[in-house]
Design an enzyme around this catalytic site. Sequence first.
Site, short mmCIF file in Angstrom:
data_model
loop_
_atom_site.label_atom_id
_atom_site.label_comp_id
_atom_site.label_asym_id
_atom_site.label_seq_id
_atom_site.Cartn_x
_atom_site.Cartn_y
_atom_site.Cartn_z
N TRP A 117 0.86 -1.18 0.00
CA TRP A 117 0.00 0.00 0.00
C TRP A 117 0.90 1.24 0.00
O TRP A 117 1.77 1.35 0.89
CB TRP A 117 -0.87 -0.04 1.26
CG TRP A 117 -1.87 1.06 1.37
CD1 TRP A 117 -2.73 1.51 0.41
CD2 TRP A 117 -2.14 1.86 2.54
NE1 TRP A 117 -3.52 2.52 0.90
CE2 TRP A 117 -3.17 2.75 2.20
CE3 TRP A 117 -1.61 1.89 3.83
CZ2 TRP A 117 -3.68 3.68 3.11
CZ3 TRP A 117 -2.12 2.80 4.73
CH2 TRP A 117 -3.15 3.69 4.37
N ASP A 161 -0.76 -5.88 9.08
CA ASP A 161 -1.76 -4.86 8.73
C ASP A 161 -2.98 -5.62 8.21
O ASP A 161 -2.90 -6.28 7.17
CB ASP A 161 -1.19 -3.92 7.66
CG ASP A 161 -2.16 -2.79 7.32
OD1 ASP A 161 -3.32 -2.82 7.79
OD2 ASP A 161 -1.76 -1.87 6.57
N ALA A 193 -6.72 -5.02 7.15
CA ALA A 193 -7.71 -3.98 6.85
C ALA A 193 -8.92 -4.53 6.11
O ALA A 193 -9.87 -3.79 5.86
CB ALA A 193 -7.06 -2.87 6.03
N LYS A 240 -13.42 -0.89 6.33
CA LYS A 240 -14.02 -1.65 5.24
C LYS A 240 -15.03 -2.66 5.72
O LYS A 240 -16.16 -2.71 5.23
CB LYS A 240 -12.93 -2.34 4.42
CG LYS A 240 -12.24 -1.44 3.44
CD LYS A 240 -11.03 -0.77 4.03
CE LYS A 240 -10.41 0.18 2.99
NZ LYS A 240 -9.22 0.82 3.51
C1 LMR Z 1 -6.94 2.08 -0.69
O1 LMR Z 1 -5.87 1.46 -0.70
O2 LMR Z 1 -7.50 2.47 -1.72
C2 LMR Z 1 -7.62 2.33 0.62
O3 LMR Z 1 -6.90 1.79 1.66
C3 LMR Z 1 -7.94 3.75 0.82
C4 LMR Z 1 -6.73 4.59 1.08
O4 LMR Z 1 -6.75 5.30 2.09
O5 LMR Z 1 -5.78 4.57 0.29
#
Ligand code: LMR
Length: 417
Positions: A150, A231, A233, A266
């Site tokens: 991410w 992590d 999510a 989420k």
């Molecule tokens: C994403 O990866 O799109 C989500 O986790 C939202 C974000 O805050 O980036």
Amino acid sequence: GAEITVPKGAAVPQDTVFTWKGRMWLNDKQQPADKILALVQLYKEDPRENKIDLGVGVYKDASGQTPIMQSIKKAEHLLWETQETKSYVGLAGTPEFSEAMINLVLGKNFDQSLTASAATPGGTGAVRQAFELGKMANPNLRVFVSDPTWPNHLSILKYLGIPVEPYRYFDTMTRSVDFPAMMADLADANEGDIILLHGCCHNPTGANLKAPDWDAVIELLLKSGATPMIDIAYQGFGDGLEEDAAGVRKLVSSVPETIIAASCSKNFGIYRERTGLLTVVSHNKDARNLNQSTLAFLNRQNFSFPPDHGARLVTMVLLDEELKRNWMGELEAVRQSMLSLRTQLAAELENLSGSNRFGFLADHRGMFSRLGASSEQVGALREKHAVYMVDDSRLNIAGLNSNTVPVLAKAIVECGI
Ligand code: LMR
């Protein structure tokens, strides 16, 4: 005269990118825009009616809405009726929230006597506090992250001045986990390092570790002494609430210490309420107590008390049998809808392309898949077909519906992906 009680001369802990020019806000450097959030704006500005948003990780139903879950609405209603004060709760949030969330992530039989926890503003808040905790424990902290991960993981680490050690993760040919490469890179981790793992539904690739892979990672952790950080999510978006946590649970029960950053955005659909939990599972009572007070301290430094509204709703849902059952049903429907979109898209692409090279879409789990397209191809999808996905070709499966699946499949094939 009055006695001065504020100690003088605290050091500025790190370089800042701002240059002091005699005017507070006269900086000479624009911060880089977050790619995912920039895409949201780009999509908004596109006047085409047939545009398809597969960008930011927000669940959408078949009509393109991000609904409030009924169970959450009911809890909110009940809260409105019964809440009598909005005075502060504890710096670490309420113990009920921590306990309920740890039950959710680690299982209801998990012994919580060695867990330290703090509510945080969203999963991102938990991630941020976790990195800060790591840096407090070890000023020379390195964080091993999957390549890719991410983007905000990297951005926060950079901001905190923490060195990143990428480990190979995604095989761009098979679009699955390159596990031997991952293990080879993780062999460099030592005691004092953090290895960041996605608990389930890897973001951005959608490719996940299998049960034997988790076992091998556990063995590596035990050998190296590195600290795992999970992590998580998207629990409940992959193979199911329990299934998605299986790897994490095994890991936690096998290694002396684990850091867990959990998000409620989420799976409870409460994105804007900013609800998350940071938990450290410690190896003894003293370490646990130290971790607990440090988590409260970190909250105090960064934002004082964590947001309560979302955490309270989650607690109410998880502690009330009926609300919990309703919520689990709603979450399961979300999961199933994404799974069926996955199989539809894979089948449609098999038809159109005459090959099964898109079969990985059905194997991936969670909200995202990385398509494996070049950024030019992603650009063509956006310009010619009004299909919006992140530059690295991550697509949000939940942005589709049964009508747009064939449109996307056709666009993918036409762009030569
Ligand atoms: C994403 O990866 O799109 C989500 O986790 C939202 C974000 O805050 O980036």
